[in-house]
Design a protein around this motif. Sequence first.
Motif, mmCIF file in Angstrom:
data_model
loop_
_atom_site.group_PDB
_atom_site.id
_atom_site.type_symbol
_atom_site.label_atom_id
_atom_site.label_comp_id
_atom_site.label_asym_id
_atom_site.label_seq_id
_atom_site.Cartn_x
_atom_site.Cartn_y
_atom_site.Cartn_z
ATOM 1 N N ALA A 53 0.800 -1.221 0.000
ATOM 2 C CA ALA A 53 0.000 0.000 0.000
ATOM 3 C C ALA A 53 0.833 1.272 0.000
ATOM 4 O O ALA A 53 0.290 2.353 -0.206
ATOM 5 C CB ALA A 53 -0.923 0.007 1.213
ATOM 6 N N SER A 54 2.128 1.175 0.213
ATOM 7 C CA SER A 54 2.945 2.392 0.271
ATOM 8 C C SER A 54 3.270 2.895 -1.129
ATOM 9 O O SER A 54 3.335 2.127 -2.083
ATOM 10 C CB SER A 54 4.225 2.124 1.053
ATOM 11 O OG SER A 54 5.027 1.215 0.346
ATOM 12 N N LYS A 55 3.436 4.216 -1.241
ATOM 13 C CA LYS A 55 3.782 4.850 -2.507
ATOM 14 C C LYS A 55 4.966 5.777 -2.277
ATOM 15 O O LYS A 55 5.054 6.434 -1.234
ATOM 16 C CB LYS A 55 2.630 5.700 -3.039
ATOM 17 C CG LYS A 55 1.478 4.953 -3.600
ATOM 18 C CD LYS A 55 0.622 5.926 -4.387
ATOM 19 C CE LYS A 55 -0.766 5.972 -3.892
ATOM 20 N NZ LYS A 55 -1.604 6.928 -4.592
ATOM 21 N N VAL A 56 5.810 5.851 -3.272
ATOM 22 C CA VAL A 56 6.954 6.748 -3.176
ATOM 23 C C VAL A 56 6.473 8.187 -3.409
ATOM 24 O O VAL A 56 5.645 8.436 -4.278
ATOM 25 C CB VAL A 56 8.019 6.365 -4.225
ATOM 26 C CG1 VAL A 56 9.185 7.340 -4.186
ATOM 27 C CG2 VAL A 56 8.493 4.943 -4.007
ATOM 28 N N LEU A 79 -6.993 3.166 3.664
ATOM 29 C CA LEU A 79 -7.737 1.942 3.983
ATOM 30 C C LEU A 79 -6.826 0.757 4.329
ATOM 31 O O LEU A 79 -7.037 0.100 5.361
ATOM 32 C CB LEU A 79 -8.685 1.590 2.839
ATOM 33 C CG LEU A 79 -9.578 0.386 3.088
ATOM 34 C CD1 LEU A 79 -10.482 0.647 4.289
ATOM 35 C CD2 LEU A 79 -10.394 0.068 1.870
ATOM 36 N N PRO A 80 -5.800 0.425 3.531
ATOM 37 C CA PRO A 80 -4.953 -0.722 3.914
ATOM 38 C C PRO A 80 -4.257 -0.519 5.249
ATOM 39 O O PRO A 80 -4.158 -1.461 6.050
ATOM 40 C CB PRO A 80 -3.931 -0.811 2.783
ATOM 41 C CG PRO A 80 -4.523 -0.079 1.648
ATOM 42 C CD PRO A 80 -5.416 0.954 2.232
ATOM 43 N N HIS A 81 -3.810 0.692 5.508
ATOM 44 C CA HIS A 81 -3.133 0.948 6.778
ATOM 45 C C HIS A 81 -4.103 0.827 7.950
ATOM 46 O O HIS A 81 -3.756 0.295 9.003
ATOM 47 C CB HIS A 81 -2.489 2.332 6.751
ATOM 48 C CG HIS A 81 -1.478 2.469 5.662
ATOM 49 N ND1 HIS A 81 -0.218 1.919 5.760
ATOM 50 C CD2 HIS A 81 -1.532 3.041 4.456
ATOM 51 C CE1 HIS A 81 0.454 2.187 4.659
ATOM 52 N NE2 HIS A 81 -0.324 2.856 3.835
ATOM 53 N N THR A 82 -5.318 1.297 7.757
ATOM 54 C CA THR A 82 -6.324 1.191 8.811
ATOM 55 C C THR A 82 -6.678 -0.271 9.076
ATOM 56 O O THR A 82 -6.794 -0.701 10.231
ATOM 57 C CB THR A 82 -7.586 1.973 8.405
ATOM 58 O OG1 THR A 82 -7.215 3.303 8.086
ATOM 59 C CG2 THR A 82 -8.606 1.980 9.510
#
Length: 123
Positions: A53-56, A79-82
């Motif tokens: 889910a992370s983006k640069v 949403l993915p982090h939550t």
Amino acid sequence: MLDFFFGHYAYWFSIILFSIGMYGILFKKTLIKKIIGLAILQSSVILFFVSVASKVDATVPVYDASIPVEQVANYLNPLPHTLMLTAIVVGVATLGVAFTLLIAIYNRYQTLDEQELIEKIHD
């Protein structure tokens, strides 16, 4: 080839953690080690989803006047982090219940070894 390996280091780390957790669950004889393996496996899944889910060069989804709202690619999807935060909380609660059950099993059968426990249950 080396760029591919180092460019996806979070995925490789997740795979290694997943393998260690799976090894602990399948091949360790003690129930405590099996639960520790389960916790490691859960951590690897959480790490995998967070790394996917992370983006640069993206930022948290909070309004900032310097970043145009129309360019949604500049913001992270929360949403993915939550969901992973929820998974961490549920995992800690599950781990607590599992250790409570282990204490009850030990108090009743005086062992946490899987094979001994199966023999004592069948006797």
